[in-house]
Design a protein around this motif. Structure first.
Motif, PDB file in Angstrom:
ATOM      1  N   GLY A   1       0.821  -1.206   0.000  1.00 45.52           N
ATOM      2  CA  GLY A   1       0.000   0.000   0.000  1.00 45.52           C
ATOM      3  C   GLY A   1       0.855   1.256   0.000  1.00 45.52           C
ATOM      4  N   MET A   2       1.927   1.262   0.757  1.00 42.82           N
ATOM      5  CA  MET A   2       2.798   2.436   0.818  1.00 42.82           C
ATOM      6  C   MET A   2       3.497   2.690  -0.507  1.00 42.82           C
ATOM      7  SD  MET A   2       2.370   3.895   3.690  1.00 42.82           S
ATOM      8  CE  MET A   2       3.511   5.155   3.163  1.00 42.82           C
ATOM      9  N   VAL A   3       3.934   1.627  -1.183  1.00 40.83           N
ATOM     10  CA  VAL A   3       4.585   1.809  -2.490  1.00 40.83           C
ATOM     11  C   VAL A   3       3.610   2.465  -3.461  1.00 40.83           C
ATOM     12  CG1 VAL A   3       5.570   0.622  -4.480  1.00 40.83           C
ATOM     13  CG2 VAL A   3       6.217  -0.100  -2.162  1.00 40.83           C
ATOM     14  N   GLN A   4       2.365   2.002  -3.456  1.00 45.30           N
ATOM     15  CA  GLN A   4       1.368   2.563  -4.374  1.00 45.30           C
ATOM     16  C   GLN A   4       1.073   4.036  -4.059  1.00 45.30           C
ATOM     17  OE1 GLN A   4      -2.001  -0.211  -5.477  1.00 45.30           O
ATOM     18  NE2 GLN A   4      -1.092  -1.435  -3.817  1.00 45.30           N
ATOM     19  N   ILE A   5       1.069   4.386  -2.782  1.00 44.32           N
ATOM     20  CA  ILE A   5       0.847   5.790  -2.404  1.00 44.32           C
ATOM     21  C   ILE A   5       1.971   6.673  -2.946  1.00 44.32           C
ATOM     22  CG2 ILE A   5       0.855   7.399  -0.449  1.00 44.32           C
ATOM     23  CD1 ILE A   5      -0.702   5.294   1.143  1.00 44.32           C
ATOM     24  N   ILE A   6       3.215   6.268  -2.716  1.00 46.92           N
ATOM     25  CA  ILE A   6       4.356   7.099  -3.116  1.00 46.92           C
ATOM     26  C   ILE A   6       4.519   7.114  -4.638  1.00 46.92           C
ATOM     27  CG2 ILE A   6       6.879   7.277  -2.965  1.00 46.92           C
ATOM     28  CD1 ILE A   6       5.285   8.329  -0.518  1.00 46.92           C
ATOM     29  N   GLN A   7       4.067   6.063  -5.313  1.00 49.66           N
ATOM     30  CA  GLN A   7       4.164   6.059  -6.776  1.00 49.66           C
ATOM     31  C   GLN A   7       3.307   7.156  -7.412  1.00 49.66           C
ATOM     32  OE1 GLN A   7       3.234   1.971  -7.803  1.00 49.66           O
ATOM     33  NE2 GLN A   7       5.408   1.454  -8.077  1.00 49.66           N
ATOM     34  N   ARG A   8       2.376   7.706  -6.668  1.00 48.97           N
ATOM     35  CA  ARG A   8       1.565   8.807  -7.182  1.00 48.97           C
ATOM     36  C   ARG A   8       2.318  10.141  -7.148  1.00 48.97           C
ATOM     37  NH1 ARG A   8      -4.710   8.081  -5.063  1.00 48.97           N
ATOM     38  NH2 ARG A   8      -5.032   5.964  -5.853  1.00 48.97           N
ATOM     39  N   LEU A   9       3.444  10.161  -6.478  1.00 50.97           N
ATOM     40  CA  LEU A   9       4.266  11.364  -6.395  1.00 50.97           C
ATOM     41  C   LEU A   9       5.388  11.316  -7.427  1.00 50.97           C
ATOM     42  CD1 LEU A   9       4.917  12.039  -2.575  1.00 50.97           C
ATOM     43  CD2 LEU A   9       4.149  13.739  -4.236  1.00 50.97           C
ATOM     44  N   GLN A  10       5.707  12.452  -8.021  1.00 53.63           N
ATOM     45  CA  GLN A  10       6.885  12.525  -8.868  1.00 53.63           C
ATOM     46  C   GLN A  10       8.124  12.300  -8.004  1.00 53.63           C
ATOM     47  OE1 GLN A  10       7.315  12.871 -12.172  1.00 53.63           O
ATOM     48  NE2 GLN A  10       5.076  12.828 -12.479  1.00 53.63           N
ATOM     49  N   PRO A  11       9.070  11.450  -8.445  1.00 50.48           N
ATOM     50  CA  PRO A  11      10.264  11.187  -7.625  1.00 50.48           C
ATOM     51  C   PRO A  11      11.003  12.456  -7.201  1.00 50.48           C
ATOM     52  CG  PRO A  11      10.160   9.623  -9.417  1.00 50.48           C
ATOM     53  CD  PRO A  11       9.060  10.615  -9.667  1.00 50.48           C
ATOM     54  N   SER A  12      11.082  13.441  -8.092  1.00 52.85           N
ATOM     55  CA  SER A  12      11.790  14.681  -7.736  1.00 52.85           C
ATOM     56  C   SER A  12      11.051  15.439  -6.639  1.00 52.85           C
ATOM     57  CB  SER A  12      11.963  15.571  -8.972  1.00 52.85           C
ATOM     58  OG  SER A  12      10.695  15.874  -9.539  1.00 52.85           O
ATOM     59  N   ALA A  13       9.712  15.474  -6.717  1.00 54.12           N
ATOM     60  CA  ALA A  13       8.919  16.154  -5.689  1.00 54.12           C
ATOM     61  C   ALA A  13       9.030  15.414  -4.356  1.00 54.12           C
ATOM     62  CB  ALA A  13       7.461  16.237  -6.133  1.00 54.12           C
ATOM     63  N   TYR A  14       9.011  14.084  -4.429  1.00 55.10           N
ATOM     64  CA  TYR A  14       9.146  13.279  -3.213  1.00 55.10           C
ATOM     65  C   TYR A  14      10.502  13.534  -2.553  1.00 55.10           C
ATOM     66  CZ  TYR A  14       9.205   9.030  -0.265  1.00 55.10           C
ATOM     67  OH  TYR A  14       9.276   8.148   0.782  1.00 55.10           O
ATOM     68  N   TYR A  15      11.552  13.574  -3.373  1.00 52.03           N
ATOM     69  CA  TYR A  15      12.904  13.799  -2.859  1.00 52.03           C
ATOM     70  C   TYR A  15      13.003  15.161  -2.183  1.00 52.03           C
ATOM     71  CZ  TYR A  15      18.002  13.667  -2.606  1.00 52.03           C
ATOM     72  OH  TYR A  15      19.302  13.658  -2.160  1.00 52.03           O
ATOM     73  N   ASN A  16      12.409  16.168  -2.790  1.00 54.83           N
ATOM     74  CA  ASN A  16      12.441  17.506  -2.198  1.00 54.83           C
ATOM     75  C   ASN A  16      11.752  17.521  -0.830  1.00 54.83           C
ATOM     76  OD1 ASN A  16      13.824  18.567  -4.385  1.00 54.83           O
ATOM     77  ND2 ASN A  16      11.962  19.238  -5.450  1.00 54.83           N
ATOM     78  N   TRP A  17      10.662  16.745  -0.700  1.00 51.39           N
ATOM     79  CA  TRP A  17       9.964  16.678   0.584  1.00 51.39           C
ATOM     80  C   TRP A  17      10.803  15.964   1.647  1.00 51.39           C
ATOM     81  CZ3 TRP A  17       5.905  18.531   3.210  1.00 51.39           C
ATOM     82  CH2 TRP A  17       5.042  19.380   2.508  1.00 51.39           C
ATOM     83  N   LEU A  18      11.522  14.937   1.230  1.00 51.88           N
ATOM     84  CA  LEU A  18      12.396  14.255   2.186  1.00 51.88           C
ATOM     85  C   LEU A  18      13.469  15.219   2.705  1.00 51.88           C
ATOM     86  CD1 LEU A  18      12.840  10.813   0.370  1.00 51.88           C
ATOM     87  CD2 LEU A  18      11.402  11.308   2.362  1.00 51.88           C
ATOM     88  N   GLU A  19      13.971  16.054   1.818  1.00 51.70           N
ATOM     89  CA  GLU A  19      14.964  17.045   2.237  1.00 51.70           C
ATOM     90  C   GLU A  19      14.329  18.098   3.155  1.00 51.70           C
ATOM     91  OE1 GLU A  19      18.549  17.372  -0.945  1.00 51.70           O
ATOM     92  OE2 GLU A  19      16.694  18.428  -1.500  1.00 51.70           O
ATOM     93  N   ARG A  20      13.096  18.484   2.854  1.00 45.83           N
ATOM     94  CA  ARG A  20      12.404  19.444   3.722  1.00 45.83           C
ATOM     95  C   ARG A  20      12.219  18.901   5.134  1.00 45.83           C
ATOM     96  NH1 ARG A  20       6.961  22.034   1.675  1.00 45.83           N
ATOM     97  NH2 ARG A  20       7.275  23.078   3.692  1.00 45.83           N
ATOM     98  N   LEU A  21      12.020  17.592   5.212  1.00 51.14           N
ATOM     99  CA  LEU A  21      11.899  16.957   6.524  1.00 51.14           C
ATOM    100  C   LEU A  21      13.214  16.957   7.303  1.00 51.14           C
ATOM    101  CD1 LEU A  21       9.621  13.802   6.116  1.00 51.14           C
ATOM    102  CD2 LEU A  21       9.268  15.718   7.668  1.00 51.14           C
ATOM    103  N   GLY A  22      14.312  17.155   6.599  1.00 51.08           N
ATOM    104  CA  GLY A  22      15.617  17.195   7.254  1.00 51.08           C
ATOM    105  C   GLY A  22      16.455  15.966   7.032  1.00 51.08           C
ATOM    106  N   LEU A  23      16.000  15.035   6.185  1.00 54.69           N
ATOM    107  CA  LEU A  23      16.812  13.846   5.918  1.00 54.69           C
ATOM    108  C   LEU A  23      18.132  14.246   5.252  1.00 54.69           C
ATOM    109  CD1 LEU A  23      14.177  11.224   4.750  1.00 54.69           C
ATOM    110  CD2 LEU A  23      15.731  11.041   6.697  1.00 54.69           C
ATOM    111  N   GLY A  24      19.204  13.608   5.703  1.00 56.61           N
ATOM    112  CA  GLY A  24      20.531  13.956   5.203  1.00 56.61           C
ATOM    113  C   GLY A  24      21.165  15.105   5.963  1.00 56.61           C
ATOM    114  N   GLN A  25      20.459  15.618   6.973  1.00 56.63           N
ATOM    115  CA  GLN A  25      20.969  16.751   7.756  1.00 56.63           C
ATOM    116  C   GLN A  25      21.003  16.381   9.237  1.00 56.63           C
ATOM    117  OE1 GLN A  25      18.423  20.118   6.792  1.00 56.63           O
ATOM    118  NE2 GLN A  25      18.049  19.250   4.766  1.00 56.63           N
ATOM    119  N   LYS A  26      21.572  17.294  10.028  1.00 56.79           N
ATOM    120  CA  LYS A  26      21.586  17.123  11.473  1.00 56.79           C
ATOM    121  C   LYS A  26      20.343  17.752  12.093  1.00 56.79           C
ATOM    122  CE  LYS A  26      26.608  16.949  12.220  1.00 56.79           C
ATOM    123  NZ  LYS A  26      27.748  17.591  12.931  1.00 56.79           N
TER     124      LYS A  26
END
Length: 600
Positions: free
Chosen positions: A378-403
């Motif tokens: 179910g989670m894969v299908q949810i995220i597949q509705r998002l453009q990978p670039s938009a999803y990646y930008n949101w992960l960065e907004r959450l702070g992933l890859g940062q302290k």
């Protein structure tokens, strides 16, 4: 008959004449006068020369070299003194002392000065300093002076020693850092080394706040070398009564530790952690890590324990990351709360087949049920509705890859694949949708769930409240990063209500507390190997909870690394820990019961 009479005058002349005939000069006052005058002139010359020399020397010493000699005299009479200033105490939010400087004493023995026999002194001293009398006697017999009997004795022991009135014992005072709770808050407070430098925890990260400022002062000394207090600057030995107050609650900390240790022993786990955060401002009410160390005995501890792994180690969060992905999808409008998806038990992504954790299939399920059953499909299908670039930008907004930028030391940044890698491979967004392929610290996961609990804001987790005085008045409070609005309040509240169904109907049932609405999410993730891939059979179990659902505020995370047994899951290992912690949190924070609570 004519008598002959001696002429006395002639006789004296004759005598003088005779003395003259011997070759000895007769004394002559006129001849001596020049000699006496010469001697007088020489004597006066010497005296004048000496006086002149003395005058020149005095001029040289007082006028020419006077300033330098005055300075040298002052340097000999004055001494630069840097008085010892104890570090500020550390207290919890209820002002319970967690760390403090206390006087300690080194005990020396000088047997040559004993006023009693070695045997008697050994017998009387041994029980006080916890030594064997026979061994102490051998020590006294081995050396006449300068024997170290104990390197650090507290004042209460010193009182007993001084009451013995024994000669030949010497006490040297020093200050030592003491941690009354022993290992209870070691992962937060840390410790100081023999040089009184912080090496871990806030003792290290807040060194500037804990060290009082010290001014070097110049004191004059008397002729025998003793200090003259009359010349000391007024108040130079006075220091403030400020203490560093933390946000930690010792009662909650103890409850969390006990619950964690019990489950770790039950499942033979390698390590574990519990974090409790007030999401309204990011203050940490409890942060427990096991195994830990005793800062009073840090020299005998494993050095690997000095770094708090909740901020210094990364792990893959697994299913506890799913609610955040649901929030991202809702915020982007690619799903609605009542959308449904079909879960046949597997899904093909590029050349990979993704399955649910237990190979289950759930058929047609809504988003709340995806969280309840922890459906990877179910989670894969949810995220597949998002453009990978938009999803990646949101992960960065959450702070992933940062302290997280917390006030605890040795923090590491989370890891996220590069944007090029992430976008180029469809498998990357798919695995990230159920919490694999990325890594973060346990504290960062708590921070992210805090954004769900406080209406969408990303706050900074912290343990330092500030410097307070003995009356509780705040004198300094650290400046923290302004909270960032990540999700809308509507999105955050929607996800929290979906997480509530995990506790009422799903894998989070073991965390239920009658009368209270609790949201939660279990996680049972494969453990990533440092060399790549995953360690066979190794897993990290976790459970994160948010309460109360009707007015979300607190986030509680329990994490247990490598529990043993077939029944070791987030629901069986971590959820009971969170329940126990919440049962202590509720009365401490005076959280009122919900009108409709879990378990009713």
């Amino acid at each position: 008959m004519q008598k002959n009479f001696r002429n006395p005058t002639l006789t004296r002349r004759q005598k003088r004449s005779r003395r003259g005939l011997t070759g000895k000069p007769a004394s002559n006052t006129q001849d001596k006068a020049p000699h006496n005058k010469s001697r007088l002139f020489i004597a006066w010359g010497v005296l004048i020369a000496a006086g002149l020399g003395l005058a020149i020397n005095l001029y040289y010493l007082q006028i020419v070299r006077g300033p330098k000699l005055t300075q040298r005299a002052r340097n000999q009479q004055m001494v630069n003194l840097r008085p010892f200033m104890p570090r500020r105490p550390v207290v919890d939010r209820s002002n319970n002392v967690l760390a403090i400087d206390r006087p300690m004493y080194t005990l020396y023995a000088h047997p040559k000065l004993f006023n009693k026999s070695n045997e008697e002194i050994a017998q009387r001293l041994a029980p006080i300093i916890n030594k064997d009398a026979a061994e102490l006697l051998k020590t006294f017999q081995s050396k006449k002076s300068g024997i170290t009997l104990a390197p650090a004795l507290p004042e209460e022991i010193i009182d007993r020693i001084t009451s013995l009135n024994l000669n030949g014992l010497e006490l040297i005072q020093k200050y030592s850092r003491f941690y009354p709770p022993d290992d209870l808050v070691a992962d937060v407070v840390g410790y100081v080394n023999i040089d009184r430098r912080g090496q871990a925890g806030v003792e290290y990260s807040q060194e500037k706040l804990l060290e009082r400022s010290v001014q070097t002062v110049r004191l004059s000394r008397s002729g025998n070398g003793s200090f003259m207090p009359d010349h000391a600057p007024e108040g130079f030995l006075h220091f403030d009564d400020l203490r560093l107050q933390l946000t930690i609650d010792s009662r909650l900390q103890r409850a969390a530790r006990n619950a964690l240790k019990q489950q770790m022993e039950k499942f033979g786990a390698q390590r574990g952690a519990v974090i409790v955060m007030d999401a309204s401002d990011g203050s940490l009410l409890a942060l427990v890590s096991q195994p830990t160390y005793n800062p009073n005995k840090y020299s005998t501890s494993d050095i690997s324990l000095f770094k708090n792994w909740t901020v210094a180690d990364l792990y893959e969060p697994g299913s506890t990351f799913k609610p955040l992905n649901v929030a991202i999808a809702l915020e982007n409008g690619v799903i609605k709360p009542d959308d449904t998806f079909n879960d046949p038990g597997f899904i093909r992504v590029a050349d990979r087949t993704i399955k649910n954790a237990l190979n289950n299939s759930y058929g047609r399920i809504n988003i709340a049920q995806i969280l309840q059953h922890s459906s990877n499909i179910g989670m894969v299908q949810i995220i597949q509705r998002l453009q990978p670039s938009a999803y990646y930008n949101w992960l960065e907004r959450l702070g992933l890859g940062q302290k997280v930028d917390t006030d605890l030391p040795f923090e590491v940044s989370g890891r996220l694949k590069s944007q090029e890698q992430f976008i180029a491979s469809p498998i990357e967004p798919a695995t990230t949708s159920f919490g694999q392929g990325l890594s973060l610290t346990p504290l960062q996961l708590v921070q992210m769930h805090g954004a769900l609990a406080n209406g969408g804001k990303l706050v900074t987790p912290h343990v330092v409240r500030g410097l307070i005085d003995s009356k509780g008045q705040m004198h300094y409070s650290p400046n923290r990063t302004t909270p960032r609005q990540i999700f809308s309040a509507t999105t955050a509240n929607t996800v929290v209500e979906m997480m509530e169904s995990v506790v009422t109907e799903g894998s989070g049932k073991p965390s239920q507390i009658p009368g209270y609405r609790i949201a939660g999410k279990t996680g049972t993730a494969q453990k990533a190997s440092p060399s790549g891939g995953y360690i066979s059979g190794a897993r990290i179990t976790s459970f994160v909870a948010i309460l109360p659902v009707e007015s979300p505020r607190y986030v509680v995370l329990a994490l247990v690394d490598e529990p043993k047994g077939e029944n070791a899951y987030g629901s069986t290992v971590a959820a009971p820990i969170v329940k126990s912690v919440m049962e202590t949190l509720i009365p401490i924070e005076q959280i009122p019961p919900s009108q409709t609570g879990n378990g009713d």
